[in-house]
Scaffold this motif. Sequence first.
Motif, PDB file in Angstrom:
ATOM      1  N   PHE A   1      48.582 -40.086  38.770  1.00 55.21           N
ATOM      2  CA  PHE A   1      48.115 -39.668  37.448  1.00 55.21           C
ATOM      3  C   PHE A   1      49.194 -39.812  36.377  1.00 55.21           C
ATOM      4  CE2 PHE A   1      45.487 -37.100  40.409  1.00 55.21           C
ATOM      5  CZ  PHE A   1      44.238 -37.625  40.068  1.00 55.21           C
ATOM      6  N   ALA A   2      50.152 -40.693  36.610  1.00 55.59           N
ATOM      7  CA  ALA A   2      51.290 -40.827  35.683  1.00 55.59           C
ATOM      8  C   ALA A   2      50.881 -41.254  34.282  1.00 55.59           C
ATOM      9  CB  ALA A   2      52.297 -41.832  36.258  1.00 55.59           C
ATOM     10  N   GLY A   3      49.788 -42.035  34.147  1.00 54.57           N
ATOM     11  CA  GLY A   3      49.423 -42.578  32.838  1.00 54.57           C
ATOM     12  C   GLY A   3      48.506 -41.706  32.016  1.00 54.57           C
ATOM     13  N   ILE A   4      48.036 -40.583  32.562  1.00 54.88           N
ATOM     14  CA  ILE A   4      47.083 -39.739  31.841  1.00 54.88           C
ATOM     15  C   ILE A   4      47.836 -38.659  31.059  1.00 54.88           C
ATOM     16  CG2 ILE A   4      45.113 -38.188  32.055  1.00 54.88           C
ATOM     17  CD1 ILE A   4      44.304 -39.587  34.554  1.00 54.88           C
ATOM     18  N   THR A   5      47.592 -38.609  29.772  1.00 60.24           N
ATOM     19  CA  THR A   5      48.263 -37.624  28.909  1.00 60.24           C
ATOM     20  C   THR A   5      47.300 -36.557  28.408  1.00 60.24           C
ATOM     21  OG1 THR A   5      47.904 -39.084  27.018  1.00 60.24           O
ATOM     22  CG2 THR A   5      50.032 -39.247  28.148  1.00 60.24           C
ATOM     23  N   ASP A   6      46.009 -36.867  28.416  1.00 59.27           N
ATOM     24  CA  ASP A   6      45.002 -35.906  27.956  1.00 59.27           C
ATOM     25  C   ASP A   6      44.750 -34.867  29.056  1.00 59.27           C
ATOM     26  OD1 ASP A   6      42.226 -34.783  27.668  1.00 59.27           O
ATOM     27  OD2 ASP A   6      42.333 -35.939  25.809  1.00 59.27           O
ATOM     28  N   ASN A   7      45.049 -33.604  28.759  1.00 62.33           N
ATOM     29  CA  ASN A   7      44.913 -32.555  29.765  1.00 62.33           C
ATOM     30  C   ASN A   7      43.480 -32.362  30.238  1.00 62.33           C
ATOM     31  OD1 ASN A   7      47.623 -31.981  29.818  1.00 62.33           O
ATOM     32  ND2 ASN A   7      47.502 -30.328  28.315  1.00 62.33           N
ATOM     33  N   GLY A   8      42.529 -32.570  29.343  1.00 61.24           N
ATOM     34  CA  GLY A   8      41.122 -32.433  29.718  1.00 61.24           C
ATOM     35  C   GLY A   8      40.721 -33.463  30.754  1.00 61.24           C
ATOM     36  N   ILE A   9      41.072 -34.719  30.482  1.00 62.40           N
ATOM     37  CA  ILE A   9      40.750 -35.804  31.427  1.00 62.40           C
ATOM     38  C   ILE A   9      41.499 -35.597  32.736  1.00 62.40           C
ATOM     39  CG2 ILE A   9      40.939 -38.294  31.837  1.00 62.40           C
ATOM     40  CD1 ILE A   9      40.619 -38.702  28.820  1.00 62.40           C
ATOM     41  N   LEU A  10      42.775 -35.212  32.610  1.00 62.68           N
ATOM     42  CA  LEU A  10      43.604 -35.009  33.799  1.00 62.68           C
ATOM     43  C   LEU A  10      43.001 -33.947  34.719  1.00 62.68           C
ATOM     44  CD1 LEU A  10      46.300 -35.562  35.298  1.00 62.68           C
ATOM     45  CD2 LEU A  10      47.296 -33.719  33.950  1.00 62.68           C
ATOM     46  N   ARG A  11      42.590 -32.821  34.139  1.00 54.90           N
ATOM     47  CA  ARG A  11      42.023 -31.738  34.944  1.00 54.90           C
ATOM     48  C   ARG A  11      40.736 -32.181  35.633  1.00 54.90           C
ATOM     49  NH1 ARG A  11      43.143 -26.152  34.585  1.00 54.90           N
ATOM     50  NH2 ARG A  11      41.621 -24.885  35.701  1.00 54.90           N
ATOM     51  N   LEU A  12      39.901 -32.911  34.903  1.00 58.89           N
ATOM     52  CA  LEU A  12      38.634 -33.389  35.476  1.00 58.89           C
ATOM     53  C   LEU A  12      38.870 -34.351  36.627  1.00 58.89           C
ATOM     54  CD1 LEU A  12      36.471 -33.959  32.251  1.00 58.89           C
ATOM     55  CD2 LEU A  12      36.073 -32.252  34.043  1.00 58.89           C
ATOM     56  N   GLU A  13      39.841 -35.263  36.464  1.00 59.59           N
ATOM     57  CA  GLU A  13      40.104 -36.254  37.507  1.00 59.59           C
ATOM     58  C   GLU A  13      40.724 -35.619  38.749  1.00 59.59           C
ATOM     59  OE1 GLU A  13      39.124 -39.333  37.667  1.00 59.59           O
ATOM     60  OE2 GLU A  13      38.225 -39.251  35.681  1.00 59.59           O
TER      61      GLU A  13
END
Length: 509
Positions: free
Chosen positions: A148-160
């Motif tokens: 998950f190194a490229g994800i900066t959006d916390n919302g998207i990160l939590r969902l994924e």
Amino acid sequence: MPNTIKRKITLKLNKLQKCLTGIKGFDEITEGGLPKNRTTLISGGAGSGKTLFGIDFLINGAINYKEHGVFMSFEETADELFKDVASLNLDLKVLVSQKKIVLEHVVLERKDIQEKDFNLEGLLIRLEHAIESVNAKRVVLDSIESLFAGITDNGILRLEIKRLFGWLKEKQVTAIVTGEPGQDSYTHHGMEQYISDCIILLDNRVDEEVSVRRIRVVKYRGSNHGTNEYPFVIDDDGLSVIPITSAGLNQPGTAKRVSTGISSLDKLFKGVGYTKGSTILASGTAGTGKTSLAAAFAIETCKRGERCLFLSYEESAGQLIQNMKSIGFNFEPLIKKGLLKIASTRPTFVGLEKHLLDLYKTIDGFKPKSVVIDPLTSLIGEGSPREVRSMITRMIDVLKTQGITGFFTSLVSSTAQNDTSGEIGVSSLIDTWIVVRELEEKVGKKRIRGLYIVKSRGTGHSSDVHKLILSDDGISLEPMEADSTSTPDPKKKVGSGIAKKSKKINKST
């Protein structure tokens, strides 16, 4: 059906199922291992043992619990993982060839981890194929930071992350994901810790130039667990959290006795010697005969056909064998018969926990009935007073729980003001305490060795001071004539045993 019975049945049905890791000691502090069919986060810095924890978990599952596993790495190839465990007694390569463990190395391109194009589908398909190929029940993902190194959006990160963990749960696998701690969180992203069912923190710190590893269960949903920091070591057999804590005061009592190896010393215990399975401490200044008393006990153990382990922290096995010949003690025949094992090591060579782990392993393999540790005071410099005392307490616990008689020696400084058990201060943990001191005869001003018994729980014993004689024929004790000795330094107190010279027979309980 009464409500109480209904409640008990409901609690039993709702009890969290657990998956044994097979890692020594860890399953005890977690009361059964990791949460079964759920996800555990293993957090730790570089070199803390995260990857090895995961590999150990899979290997133990394949060998001991008939649960196959998948190790998916985003950083190391299969060959690199084989090299990582080559120095350890872990059959990773063999288990992979037997198709009991699958190693998957996923190469992540920049486009794969970009937030706008991020998609877990390809990864999940590959992981599903690996799981089904060996009917895996255990999965390790190493490490989640890379994924998950490229994800900066916390919302998207939590969902994924939630999506990944939910998928693993649907597949009915017990999963481990590794991560590196960030600022004020257990991963760089800080989201995994909220979604994980269990969080294990590994730490490798340096305290006073000594490297110390610690493990802590930070979170465990639906289960009791040990909350303290526990020391662990990594050795040839992988990761070990041994011992975890004191075994507790639940050892059964016994009336059986074993000889001290010195007939005149047996007489001071009403002719019965030490209590079997108890702990004995011989303390005194240098050159007073502490090791000789321990050697006499070791030889007596072997004469009964029982095995004795002799741990020497100051002398090599060769030196010890040679020195004991001067008083008529011959270790060599006993060693050849397999009754006596001498293990010599420098206390500074490894940390306290490694010393303790080695003791556990040696006892497990050699099965001794008696253990001699000479001297305990050599361990003082290897940790704080609290750590040393904790280590010795656990050492005593492991001996007592297995019914092993322990004989310890302790060096007392010649400047000590009182007869103590040395700098460690463990006399309260000891069942029988013998003090040996250098005394000075008033007539002739000749220095001699003196011995007296401070305490012996549950055994009648003499508290008189006796002359300790070391000769070519062994060790003997002789009664001390009244007012025939004094201490070398009048400013020092020898202790109540010498000062009072009581002729009574005491019983300590």
